[in-house]
Scaffold this active site. Structure first.
Site, PDB file in Angstrom:
ATOM      1  N   HIS A  28       0.759  -1.214   0.185  1.00 15.48           N
ATOM      2  CA  HIS A  28      -0.046   0.048   0.079  1.00 15.48           C
ATOM      3  C   HIS A  28       0.881   1.099  -0.026  1.00 15.48           C
ATOM      4  CE1 HIS A  28      -3.238  -2.778   1.200  1.00 15.48           C
ATOM      5  NE2 HIS A  28      -2.483  -3.077   2.173  1.00 15.48           N
ATOM      6  N   HIS A 176      -4.280 -12.643   1.582  1.00 18.41           N
ATOM      7  CA  HIS A 176      -3.814 -13.275   2.937  1.00 18.41           C
ATOM      8  C   HIS A 176      -4.299 -14.587   3.244  1.00 18.41           C
ATOM      9  CE1 HIS A 176      -2.465  -9.122   2.521  1.00 18.41           C
ATOM     10  NE2 HIS A 176      -3.384  -8.542   3.131  1.00 18.41           N
ATOM     11  N   ASP A 243       2.655  -6.897   2.247  1.00 19.81           N
ATOM     12  CA  ASP A 243       1.383  -6.191   3.120  1.00 19.81           C
ATOM     13  C   ASP A 243       2.209  -4.903   3.499  1.00 19.81           C
ATOM     14  OD1 ASP A 243      -1.213  -5.580   3.449  1.00 19.81           O
ATOM     15  OD2 ASP A 243      -1.020  -6.570   5.254  1.00 19.81           O
TER      16      ASP A 243
END
Length: 287
Positions: A28, A176, A243
């Site tokens: 992100h 995930h 992540d």
């Protein structure tokens, strides 16, 4: 709503050397808020994690390619993600957040900028933008742009939502490992449901989030076997990501160097590791 502690500023140097073309399929970018403010209704407000820090992390880890996933804190404004993609054209692609009633012009615009999919959340701490049935209908619009669905769902929903998503017109990526809870053991219903769902060749799964699944903490020895099993059984439909910067993770952020090193356990076969990190992302995202 609360401020969220961010990434580890100086992760360790991984022992594992990644193959050329390795891809981080789940990161992100947050802000900077002075340029890309958070949505007024954001349910969490992390510290800034801008593109420059992400690029430096990837250089440190030996990662050449990336898929940036739009975060809920920015809502449906994908500007921060698109800005990072433009800074690394061809190397960094994206997965956006969008409502199912997005205009055709806006959807085409995202596809033209090499956004490869649209993500939907089914997690208690995030707003669900649409029902599974609405998402299946929306997939028919994505199909003509070669885009896919990506879903972030709680482990208790794998079976029920997965059954509906089998009707999707596009590939479906499960984030995930379906947010399984490693403390429930290797023969748990949620993971068994994920394995069953993966028998459908329409589905792919990210073997990311060992740090989230683990009850033991680093180096996540209770969670790695789940990822390893997925890689072994579905070597051509698995993807991996850090992540980073690890939003909404209790106990503080993980060491990204360790997340790289546990790839030896997740994919002990070098051919499977290359497929996971290079071949599958290159084929699926069309780098």
């Amino acid at each position: 709503m609360s401020d969220v502690t961010g990434y580890m500023p100086q992760p360790s140097q991984p022992r594992l050397s990644l193959p050329v073309g390795a891809c981080d399929c789940h990161t992100h970018v947050f802000g900077p808020q002075s340029t890309f403010p958070y949505a007024d209704n954001a349910l969490f407000r992390p510290q800034d994690a801008p593109k420059e820090v992400l690029f430096a992390l990837h250089e440190h880890l030996g990662i050449d390619r990336c898929v940036i996933v739009q975060s809920g804190c920015h809502g449906f404004d994908n500007s921060a993600m698109l800005d990072a993609m433009k800074a690394r054209p061809g190397q960094y692609l994206g997965v956006a957040l969008a409502p199912v009633d997005i205009s055709e012009a806006s959807l085409a615009g995202l596809a033209e900028q090499r956004v490869r999919g649209i993500r939907f959340n089914f997690m208690p701490h995030l707003d669900a933008a649409a029902s599974p049935e609405e998402i299946v209908a929306f997939s028919r619009r994505l199909e003509k742009y070669g885009m896919h669905l990506q879903v972030h769902l709680h482990h208790t929903l794998i079976k029920s939502i997965g059954e509906t998503l089998q009707q999707a017109a596009t590939p479906v990526v499960i984030d995930h490992m379906g947010r399984i809870d490693a403390s429930q053991g290797r023969d748990q219903a949620a993971f068994n449901a994920l394995m069953t769902l993966m028998e459908n060749e329409r589905f792919l799964v990210k073997v990311s989030g060992c740090d989230r699944a683990s009850a033991l903490g680093s180096p996540y020895t209770d969670a790695v076997p789940f990822a390893q099993k997925l890689v072994k059984h579905f070597p051509d439909r698995v993807l991996w990501g850090t992540d980073w910067p690890h939003p909404n993770l209790k106990g503080g952020p993980p060491d990204d160097g360790i997340l790289v090193d546990i790839l030896e356990g997740i994919a002990p076969d070098p051919l499977h590791r290359k497929a996971l990190l290079v071949d599958n992302p290159a084929r699926f995202y069309d780098f």
